[in-house]
Design a protein around this motif. Structure first.
Motif: not given
Lengths: 303, 100
Positions: B17-20, B22, B25-29, B31, B34, B36-38
């Motif tokens: 999981i890649a996770f940011r 702001w 709110e979050f964006v998640v990839r 792996e 493949g 990506t979700h908001l």
């Protein structure tokens, strides 16, 4: 040497025999064609672009040519060929130059994976770039053409190339593709614009290209740092206004508009996140180009 | 079939999981898929809790971890909301219920 240094005869000769090695930003394309509308389009729209050595390296080898059957003469058609193969269905012969442009976009978007490529117009001022991702019909090319004619440097009308290490935009200044009502709108807004003849009944309606500003072409090696992400939308009667957009939503827009986000996997995610980190993000509605340019000029003044 | 609230959940491997985040709110990839979700604020917090949990968690455990209520019985609506989020995570491949 630039294309304008070639006489029309020299240009057609290169296109017909051996190919014209045309530099557009970081890309060199060897173009072959015997079609007069292709030669005329290149002479008009790529006048300021560099011509590379005839024996030099080319990233892509393309050709626009008629088929070898009856459609060469009856309701004539043309093919776009890439390395000898035809990735697209043929189009009517009068669409040869738009087909070349679409083919060149395809070459970059499907092969230049040394960049993360976003379907976005992009302009620069004071070293800072505005990314304008947008779906077809959003008005991004019209806005891009207006800004490029009022002191903003054109980085790209269609493909924003993001360097994977520095995250800077790598310029790819090429003709701006205007569609339908935008052709007349830019004709009025930029009376001295170098517009090609409209080509009608394409899959996108009527198309005309605008020559990129010479200064933008000359400065194609100057990269720019993304500073704003702005989602443009032409809306009749709308007051030109920037409305803040959350960074997470801006990220999703960029990812949705990227051609090769999935190719880069985690690296693409991290790159887009870093780009978004460094940008102010907005939705932007506009109805008049004059007001739109004023809003963008104010935006850069506030930095 | 156990009720959703009775299930215990695990996220996909944290390194998948890649996770940011702001401003909530979050964006998640993911792996593994493949994709990506908001995610909104609550969805992002639920995923964060699952990613850092040592064991599988029920929706009640997650409500407690969210810190809104001391006892899950006092927050039935929240449990239902978390259940819905977990089922959406399952659809997206971000989390799976453990086999009973």
């Amino acid at each position: 040497m630039i294309v304008a240094d070639l006489s029309y005869g020299e240009l057609t000769s290169r296109l017909a025999y051996g190919g014209l090695r045309l530099r557009t930003g970081p890309v060199v394309t060897r173009i072959q064609s015997r079609l007069s509308n292709v030669a005329q389009g290149l002479a008009l729209h790529y006048a300021d672009h560099a011509v590379e050595d005839a024996q030099g390296f080319a990233d892509f080898h393309v050709c626009v040519a008629p088929p070898r059957n009856l459609r060469r003469w009856v309701k004539p058609q043309v093919y776009f060929q890439f390395d000898g193969a035809s990735p697209f269905l043929p189009l009517p012969a009068d669409q040869a130059f738009p087909m070349l442009e679409w083919g060149l976009n395809w070459c970059v978007s499907h092969h230049c994976h040394q960049y993360l490529i976003v379907h976005a117009a992009c302009v620069e001022r004071s070293g800072l770039a505005v990314l304008l991702p947008g779906s077809p019909g959003s008005g991004k090319s019209t806005l891009c053409a207006a800004l490029a004619s009022r002191g903003w440097r054109l980085l790209s009308d269609e493909l924003a190339l993001l360097d994977l290490v520095t995250r800077n935009v790598v310029p790819l200044p090429r003709p701006i593709s205007l569609k339908n009502a935008s052709i007349a709108a830019i004709g009025r807004f930029v009376p001295d614009a170098k517009l090609g003849p409209p080509v009608h009944d394409t899959v996108k309606g009527s198309i005309a290209h605008m020559r990129p500003p010479a200064d933008s072409v000359r400065r194609a090696e100057e990269r720019a740092r993304p500073r704003w992400i702005t989602m443009p939308r032409y809306q009749s009667g709308a007051q030109a206004r920037l409305v803040p957009l959350s960074k997470a939503r801006a990220f999703m827009h960029l990812a949705d508009h990227a051609f090769n986000y999935d190719v880069h996997g985690r690296r693409g995610f991290d790159l887009l996140a870093q780009v978004v980190d460094g940008c102010d993000c907005f939705d932007f509605r506009y109805s008049t180009l004059e007001d739109a340019v004023t809003v963008f000029d104010d935006m850069v003044r506030q930095v | 079939m156990p009720s959703p609230s009775a299930l215990r959940w695990r996220s996909v491997r944290p390194d998948a999981i890649a996770f940011r985040e702001w401003d909530g709110e979050f964006v998640v990839r993911n792996e593994q898929s493949g994709s990506t979700h908001l995610l909104g604020a609550l969805g992002g917090q639920v995923l964060h809790i699952l990613l850092h949990a040592d064991a599988a968690l029920s929706s009640a455990d997650i409500v407690i971890a969210l810190g809104d209520e001391e006892r899950p019985g006092y927050a039935p609506d929240k449990c239902a909301t978390v259940d819905a989020i977990l089922q959406e995570f399952q659809r997206l491949g971000l989390a799976q219920p453990e086999s009973p």
